[in-house]
Scaffold this active site. Structure first.
Site, PDB file in Angstrom:
ATOM      1  N   PHE A   1       0.861  -1.183   0.000  1.00 53.37           N
ATOM      2  CA  PHE A   1       0.000   0.000   0.000  1.00 53.37           C
ATOM      3  C   PHE A   1       0.903   1.240   0.000  1.00 53.37           C
ATOM      4  CE2 PHE A   1      -2.770   3.116   2.167  1.00 53.37           C
ATOM      5  CZ  PHE A   1      -3.930   2.991   1.406  1.00 53.37           C
TER       6      PHE A   1
ATOM      7  N   SER B   1       1.445   3.938   1.548  1.00 55.41           N
ATOM      8  CA  SER B   1       2.018   4.516   2.757  1.00 55.41           C
ATOM      9  C   SER B   1       2.936   3.564   3.513  1.00 55.41           C
ATOM     10  CB  SER B   1       0.898   4.981   3.693  1.00 55.41           C
ATOM     11  OG  SER B   1       0.102   3.878   4.105  1.00 55.41           O
ATOM     12  N   LYS B   2       3.093   2.333   3.044  1.00 56.43           N
ATOM     13  CA  LYS B   2       3.947   1.368   3.738  1.00 56.43           C
ATOM     14  C   LYS B   2       5.427   1.729   3.548  1.00 56.43           C
ATOM     15  CE  LYS B   2       0.356  -1.103   4.884  1.00 56.43           C
ATOM     16  NZ  LYS B   2      -0.178  -1.051   6.255  1.00 56.43           N
ATOM     17  N   PRO B   3       6.318   1.152   4.362  1.00 58.01           N
ATOM     18  CA  PRO B   3       7.748   1.442   4.188  1.00 58.01           C
ATOM     19  C   PRO B   3       8.235   1.217   2.759  1.00 58.01           C
ATOM     20  CG  PRO B   3       7.398   0.349   6.283  1.00 58.01           C
ATOM     21  CD  PRO B   3       6.060   0.360   5.585  1.00 58.01           C
ATOM     22  N   LEU B   4       7.784   0.158   2.112  1.00 57.03           N
ATOM     23  CA  LEU B   4       7.998  -0.025   0.678  1.00 57.03           C
ATOM     24  C   LEU B   4       6.618  -0.084   0.041  1.00 57.03           C
ATOM     25  CD1 LEU B   4       9.890  -0.512  -1.730  1.00 57.03           C
ATOM     26  CD2 LEU B   4       9.661  -2.977  -1.302  1.00 57.03           C
TER      27      LEU B   4
END
Length: 360
Positions: A181, A183-186
């Site tokens: 998604f 907004s995730k770190p990757l």
């Protein structure tokens, strides 16, 4: 100030992203294009598993994992009540029952010491959530699972890039599942996810499941879903991968800055266990009067969010009136997440931490 600044990241990799997307537009293989296979190979190498299976979302990845393990109606899956709804939602979609076990008060991850008492003859798996960017205690969880012959799924939607005792998240259990998604770190530029395993049979099952259960064209030996990762999203992730190790280090540095600056007897900052590294998917503190602090920060145009205000055993769809999960209830009433991304400046961090300290 942005809570998560994706534009700042794009400015760093604009040419690579555009070239990768343009390549997909040129070859036209929007489903199962070469980018998907390249990404799967590179992510499997990053995590250290034999297989990575791209998925349409993190939610789809969890569903694929449990379907591959044969979880079905009437089964029980032990998991955390303090998580996003997808953790329990995917269990229930298969007709199984999520069995909630309380969390550790410092990490907010599932408490391994409480898992064994929740196991019954209907238990078919343990799904441990690695929350806020830090892995759960998988040595302890896996030990319980081995004693009872159970598989373990890591819900690593927030922890991709973190490590546990030097080993990467998603490679710590039977199957690891993550989300891409935005907004995730990757993160990609839409929905995306992946499953990781070193079990050849499970990998084959998950590849079939994501393609409507087919092992070859128009031949379906098992039930499946439309669970494919789009080629364009894989292209975006490939453009981001070279930057990812640097961003992980920046997240850790910023996490330490926040933690040191917010040393105060009325604030509980994030706690990262000595054997863990965190990717700080969220920078989450705990305070007594969350609403007052959130309003004070809003007045200074500092964005915040609450992950999660209502634990899953209180959600109408999973309501467990008799559940006794006091740590989860206490945490849900006090958590507040502050701006967190790799491109926060020192001045922005000082602005946020100063405003928090003044408000409390």
């Amino acid at each position: 100030m942005q809570f998560i600044d994706l534009k700042a990241q794009y400015d760093q990799i604009e040419r690579d992203v555009n070239e990768r997307i343009h390549a997909v537009l040129q070859h036209g293989q929007y489903i199962n294009g070469p980018e998907v296979r390249e990404l799967e190979n590179r992510l499997a190498e990053f995590v250290g598993t034999a297989h990575c299976i791209g998925a349409a979302s993190g939610t789809g990845a969890l569903l694929m994992a449990m379907m591959a393990l044969g979880i079905s109606a009437g089964d029980e899956v032990i998991t955390s009540p303090f998580s996003f709804v997808a953790t329990a939602e995917t269990i229930a979609l298969l007709g199984a029952v999520p069995v909630f076990v309380d969390i550790e008060p410092d990490t907010c991850n599932i408490d391994p010491g409480l898992i064994e008492a929740a196991i019954t003859d209907k238990t078919k798996a343990i799904m441990a959530v690695s929350l806020f960017g830090q892995c759960a205690d998988f040595d302890a969880i896996n030990a319980v699972a081995r004693r009872h012959g159970l598989p373990v799924i890591e819900d690593a939607a927030q922890s991709f890039g973190a490590t546990y005792k030097g080993n990467p998240s998603c490679g710590l259990s039977t199957i690891g599942c993550t989300s891409f998604f935005p907004s995730k770190p990757l993160g990609c530029y839409g929905d995306g996810g992946a499953c990781f395993t070193s079990d050849e049979i499970l990998a084959t099952r998950m590849r079939e499941i994501r393609e409507h259960g087919q092992d070859r064209r128009y031949h379906h030996p098992r039930l499946g879903i439309n669970g494919r990762l789009d080629s364009i999203q894989a292209a975006v992730l490939l453009a981001k991968l070279p930057l990812f190790p640097h961003e992980i280090e920046k997240r850790r540095t910023i996490g330490r800055q926040y933690t040191e600056a917010l040393a105060h007897d009325r604030i509980i900052p994030p706690v990262v266990r000595p054997h863990n590294t965190s990717v700080y998917a969220q920078l989450t503190i705990r305070v007594d009067d969350r609403d007052a602090l959130q309003e004070a920060l809003k007045q200074q145009d500092i964005p915040t969010a609450v992950y999660y205000p209502v634990s899953l055993h209180h959600q109408p769809v999973f309501l467990r009136p008799d559940a006794h999960l006091p740590v989860s209830d206490e945490v849900a009433a006090h958590v507040l997440s502050l701006p967190m991304h790799p491109y926060l400046s020192d001045e922005q961090i000082r602005r946020v931490t100063t405003a928090v300290l003044e408000a409390v």
